[in-house]
Design a protein around this motif. Structure first.
Motif, PDB file in Angstrom:
ATOM      1  N   MET A  57       0.817  -1.217   0.000  1.00  0.00           N
ATOM      2  CA  MET A  57       0.000   0.000   0.000  1.00  0.00           C
ATOM      3  C   MET A  57       0.852   1.269   0.000  1.00  0.00           C
ATOM      4  N   ASN A  58       2.165   1.135   0.091  1.00  0.00           N
ATOM      5  CA  ASN A  58       3.084   2.277   0.116  1.00  0.00           C
ATOM      6  C   ASN A  58       2.729   3.285   1.207  1.00  0.00           C
ATOM      7  N   VAL A  59       2.442   2.780   2.405  1.00  0.00           N
ATOM      8  CA  VAL A  59       2.119   3.617   3.552  1.00  0.00           C
ATOM      9  C   VAL A  59       3.285   3.562   4.521  1.00  0.00           C
ATOM     10  N   ALA A  60       3.695   4.705   5.025  1.00  0.00           N
ATOM     11  CA  ALA A  60       4.737   4.760   6.054  1.00  0.00           C
ATOM     12  C   ALA A  60       4.058   4.572   7.407  1.00  0.00           C
ATOM     13  N   TRP A  61       3.823   3.309   7.792  1.00  0.00           N
ATOM     14  CA  TRP A  61       3.058   3.005   9.003  1.00  0.00           C
ATOM     15  C   TRP A  61       3.709   3.574  10.248  1.00  0.00           C
ATOM     16  N   GLY A  62       5.024   3.676  10.259  1.00  0.00           N
ATOM     17  CA  GLY A  62       5.730   4.216  11.421  1.00  0.00           C
ATOM     18  C   GLY A  62       5.344   5.646  11.733  1.00  0.00           C
ATOM     19  N   ASP A  63       4.896   6.400  10.701  1.00  0.00           N
ATOM     20  CA  ASP A  63       4.476   7.786  10.911  1.00  0.00           C
ATOM     21  C   ASP A  63       3.154   7.884  11.670  1.00  0.00           C
ATOM     22  N   PHE A  64       2.450   6.773  11.798  1.00  0.00           N
ATOM     23  CA  PHE A  64       1.168   6.762  12.491  1.00  0.00           C
ATOM     24  C   PHE A  64       1.301   6.301  13.943  1.00  0.00           C
ATOM     25  N   LEU A  65       2.538   6.215  14.422  1.00  0.00           N
ATOM     26  CA  LEU A  65       2.763   5.800  15.800  1.00  0.00           C
ATOM     27  C   LEU A  65       3.332   6.955  16.612  1.00  0.00           C
ATOM     28  N   ALA A  66       2.734   7.200  17.767  1.00  0.00           N
ATOM     29  CA  ALA A  66       3.232   8.232  18.675  1.00  0.00           C
ATOM     30  C   ALA A  66       4.561   7.780  19.271  1.00  0.00           C
ATOM     31  N   SER A  67       5.331   8.740  19.777  1.00  0.00           N
ATOM     32  CA  SER A  67       6.654   8.409  20.311  1.00  0.00           C
ATOM     33  C   SER A  67       6.568   7.435  21.484  1.00  0.00           C
ATOM     34  N   TRP A  68       5.531   7.520  22.309  1.00  0.00           N
ATOM     35  CA  TRP A  68       5.413   6.610  23.443  1.00  0.00           C
ATOM     36  C   TRP A  68       5.169   5.176  22.991  1.00  0.00           C
ATOM     37  N   VAL A  69       4.573   4.994  21.800  1.00  0.00           N
ATOM     38  CA  VAL A  69       4.353   3.638  21.287  1.00  0.00           C
ATOM     39  C   VAL A  69       5.684   2.988  20.942  1.00  0.00           C
ATOM     40  N   HIS A  70       6.615   3.796  20.402  1.00  0.00           N
ATOM     41  CA  HIS A  70       7.943   3.269  20.097  1.00  0.00           C
ATOM     42  C   HIS A  70       8.644   2.815  21.376  1.00  0.00           C
ATOM     43  N   ASP A  71       8.365   3.495  22.490  1.00  0.00           N
ATOM     44  CA  ASP A  71       8.956   3.104  23.764  1.00  0.00           C
ATOM     45  C   ASP A  71       8.331   1.823  24.317  1.00  0.00           C
ATOM     46  N   VAL A  72       7.043   1.618  24.059  1.00  0.00           N
ATOM     47  CA  VAL A  72       6.326   0.458  24.609  1.00  0.00           C
ATOM     48  C   VAL A  72       6.609  -0.808  23.808  1.00  0.00           C
ATOM     49  N   LEU A  73       6.590  -0.704  22.489  1.00  0.00           N
ATOM     50  CA  LEU A  73       6.790  -1.882  21.642  1.00  0.00           C
ATOM     51  C   LEU A  73       8.272  -2.239  21.565  1.00  0.00           C
ATOM     52  N   PRO A  74       8.585  -3.518  21.594  1.00  0.00           N
ATOM     53  CA  PRO A  74       9.999  -3.933  21.557  1.00  0.00           C
ATOM     54  C   PRO A  74      10.585  -3.841  20.148  1.00  0.00           C
TER      55      PRO A  74
END
Length: 152
Positions: A57-74
């Motif tokens: 789908m050529n979507v940058a899914w990482g752009d849809f995650l808040a910074s705290w989600v990056h901290d929570v997910l391994p």
């Protein structure tokens, strides 16, 4: 023996739902609404989950995650997306086989995504949309008790 009966009941439920999907114009309106939501809550997570792995789908899914989600997910960005993709594919399986449970799990996932969107600047509209989908998932789960009797 109980497992045999459970599998037989599940097969009959799936047969009924596939038949009604094929003959959607002939079933009553409430059943049409349930089938539309059931199909939607299988199709959208399936497409989004597979896209996390394939990227068609050529979507940058990482752009849809808040910074705290990056901290929570391994893991790294890619690992985070794979984790979300696996969760979305698991939701597809739950909605397909156990719509009442799957609808509840989908609603929780969508509420978490709404919280994620509200934590980001300019993403409130996506948060509202995620909340609306969560309410629809709950409605689908409750409607499934009328037509899909054999899930957990």
């Amino acid at each position: 023996m109980a497992l045999t009966h459970a599998m037989h009941d599940m097969r009959n439920d799936m047969r009924d739902e596939m038949h009604d999907l094929a003959h959607i114009a002939e079933v009553d309106g409430a059943r049409q609404g349930y089938l539309a939501m059931w199909g939607t809550f299988m199709l959208l997570p399936l497409v989004y989950g597979l896209d996390k792995f394939a990227g068609f789908m050529n979507v940058a899914w990482g752009d849809f995650l808040a910074s705290w989600v990056h901290d929570v997910l391994p893991g790294t960005d890619n690992t985070e997306l794979y984790t979300l993709g696996v969760i979305e594919l698991a939701i597809v399986a739950l909605v397909f086989f156990m719509p009442r449970v799957g609808g509840d799990v989908a609603a929780v996932y969508l509420v978490l995504f709404a919280i994620n969107f509200f934590a980001m600047d300019g993403m409130a509209l996506f948060g509202i949309g995620s909340l609306a989908l969560a309410f629809c998932a709950l409605a689908m789960a409750r409607m499934s008790t009328t037509w899909h009797h054999h899930d957990g």
